[in-house]
Design a protein around this motif. Structure first.
Motif, PDB file in Angstrom:
ATOM      1  N   LYS A 168       0.815  -1.219   0.000  1.00  0.00           N
ATOM      2  CA  LYS A 168       0.000   0.000   0.000  1.00  0.00           C
ATOM      3  C   LYS A 168       0.847   1.268   0.000  1.00  0.00           C
ATOM      4  CE  LYS A 168      -4.037  -2.001   2.306  1.00  0.00           C
ATOM      5  NZ  LYS A 168      -4.918  -1.934   3.517  1.00  0.00           N
ATOM      6  N   VAL A 169       2.107   1.158   0.434  1.00  0.00           N
ATOM      7  CA  VAL A 169       2.976   2.346   0.462  1.00  0.00           C
ATOM      8  C   VAL A 169       3.250   2.879  -0.948  1.00  0.00           C
ATOM      9  CG1 VAL A 169       4.078   1.798   2.664  1.00  0.00           C
ATOM     10  CG2 VAL A 169       5.014   0.824   0.553  1.00  0.00           C
ATOM     11  N   LEU A 170       2.969   2.064  -1.978  1.00  0.00           N
ATOM     12  CA  LEU A 170       3.163   2.499  -3.366  1.00  0.00           C
ATOM     13  C   LEU A 170       1.881   2.989  -4.018  1.00  0.00           C
ATOM     14  CD1 LEU A 170       5.518  -0.286  -4.800  1.00  0.00           C
ATOM     15  CD2 LEU A 170       6.143   2.032  -4.114  1.00  0.00           C
ATOM     16  N   GLU A 171       0.765   2.777  -3.351  1.00  0.00           N
ATOM     17  CA  GLU A 171      -0.530   3.105  -3.943  1.00  0.00           C
ATOM     18  C   GLU A 171      -0.952   4.538  -3.615  1.00  0.00           C
ATOM     19  OE1 GLU A 171      -3.178   0.164  -2.422  1.00  0.00           O
ATOM     20  OE2 GLU A 171      -2.119  -1.525  -3.370  1.00  0.00           O
ATOM     21  N   GLU A 172      -1.916   5.037  -4.385  1.00  0.00           N
ATOM     22  CA  GLU A 172      -2.461   6.363  -4.102  1.00  0.00           C
ATOM     23  C   GLU A 172      -3.146   6.339  -2.740  1.00  0.00           C
ATOM     24  OE1 GLU A 172      -5.590   9.625  -6.028  1.00  0.00           O
ATOM     25  OE2 GLU A 172      -4.934   7.875  -7.197  1.00  0.00           O
ATOM     26  N   VAL A 184       4.177   5.706   5.268  1.00  0.00           N
ATOM     27  CA  VAL A 184       4.928   6.398   4.216  1.00  0.00           C
ATOM     28  C   VAL A 184       5.805   7.486   4.841  1.00  0.00           C
ATOM     29  CG1 VAL A 184       4.714   7.936   2.229  1.00  0.00           C
ATOM     30  CG2 VAL A 184       3.291   5.887   2.373  1.00  0.00           C
ATOM     31  N   GLU A 185       5.236   8.249   5.771  1.00  0.00           N
ATOM     32  CA  GLU A 185       5.994   9.303   6.455  1.00  0.00           C
ATOM     33  C   GLU A 185       7.101   8.705   7.327  1.00  0.00           C
ATOM     34  OE1 GLU A 185       3.029  11.444   8.602  1.00  0.00           O
ATOM     35  OE2 GLU A 185       2.158  12.377   6.810  1.00  0.00           O
ATOM     36  N   TYR A 186       6.788   7.596   7.958  1.00  0.00           N
ATOM     37  CA  TYR A 186       7.757   6.939   8.833  1.00  0.00           C
ATOM     38  C   TYR A 186       8.962   6.423   8.042  1.00  0.00           C
ATOM     39  CZ  TYR A 186       9.670   3.600  12.230  1.00  0.00           C
ATOM     40  OH  TYR A 186      10.489   2.908  13.085  1.00  0.00           O
ATOM     41  N   ASN A 187       8.688   5.765   6.928  1.00  0.00           N
ATOM     42  CA  ASN A 187       9.772   5.245   6.099  1.00  0.00           C
ATOM     43  C   ASN A 187      10.689   6.368   5.608  1.00  0.00           C
ATOM     44  OD1 ASN A 187       8.839   2.626   6.404  1.00  0.00           O
ATOM     45  ND2 ASN A 187       7.676   2.639   4.500  1.00  0.00           N
ATOM     46  N   LYS A 188      10.094   7.501   5.290  1.00  0.00           N
ATOM     47  CA  LYS A 188      10.879   8.669   4.865  1.00  0.00           C
ATOM     48  C   LYS A 188      11.695   9.218   6.037  1.00  0.00           C
ATOM     49  CE  LYS A 188      10.296  13.060   2.356  1.00  0.00           C
ATOM     50  NZ  LYS A 188      11.022  13.971   3.256  1.00  0.00           N
TER      51      LYS A 188
END
Length: 213
Positions: A168-172, A184-188
């Protein structure tokens, strides 16, 4: 979501160390009696956690998100002889299940289960950690990380589970999907935070290994 074929997943598992007898029993009972058994780390990821812990040889371990205790027991395999593992979960219904397996293990007396809100419990632990495993509510991953980093010994390792979130991290992003948004924010964050260095491993649903400088 399978990132590699099921045949390859089976090959990988079959060519990795077998899970100990107690963990095999825990695995089976979790699937028989507990809701959402997919949350269990399981054989292959459990052996990865065990191997990483043995390499790190931590004295103090913190786990956020106990579920049925499988990962805690894997992490304990690499713990120093006088080491200690604190594990936190908010689900009261699983506490007795966890304790049964902790007490049946060779680490009885070295694992303490905490019941309640991890953000309230962590500051009360008053110790420095060598190894932390984050596998709880995704909405609080950033909060957990920022709370934990100052409590880590230099060179300590933070492991974070489910960081690919079934792709899901790649999806809209859906406006209602807070878990994916935070991941997504965490991975960044953990890739850019100058206090740490991180590598993301495509193991099961994604596992990051973050070293505190």
């Amino acid at each position: 979501m399978h990132f590699i074929s099921e045949e390859l997943e089976n090959y990988v598992a079959n060519h990795s160390q077998k899970e100990p007898e107690l963990l095999a029993k825990l695995n089976t009972e979790t699937h028989q009696k507990i809701l959402q058994p997919r949350m269990l780390s399981g054989h292959f990821q459990g052996r990865v956690l065990s191997m990483l812990s043995k390499i790190i040889n931590p004295k103090n371990i913190l786990e956020i998100g106990t579920y049925t205790g499988y990962a805690a027991l894997c992490l304990a395999e690499g713990m120093q002889k006088d080491g200690f593992l604190d594990t936190i979960d908010i689900n009261e219904e699983l506490f007795d299940f966890q304790q049964k397996y902790f007490e049946a293990s060779e680490y009885a007396g070295q694992i303490k289960g905490h019941l309640g809100d991890a953000l309230e419990i962590i500051p009360t632990l008053n110790k420095k950690f060598d190894l932390v495993f984050i596998d709880a509510d995704k909405e609080n991953y950033i909060n957990y990380f920022n709370m934990i980093v100052p409590m880590m010994n230099p060179g300590g390792i933070i492991l974070s589970d489910n960081v690919l979130w079934s792709g899901k991290v790649l999806e809209e992003l859906s406006p209602k999907d807070l878990s994916t948004k935070v991941l997504v924010e965490y991975n960044k964050l953990i890739n850019e935070d100058e206090r740490v260095e991180t590598v993301l491993l495509p193991i099961r649903d994604g596992l990051t290994v973050t070293r505190v400088k």
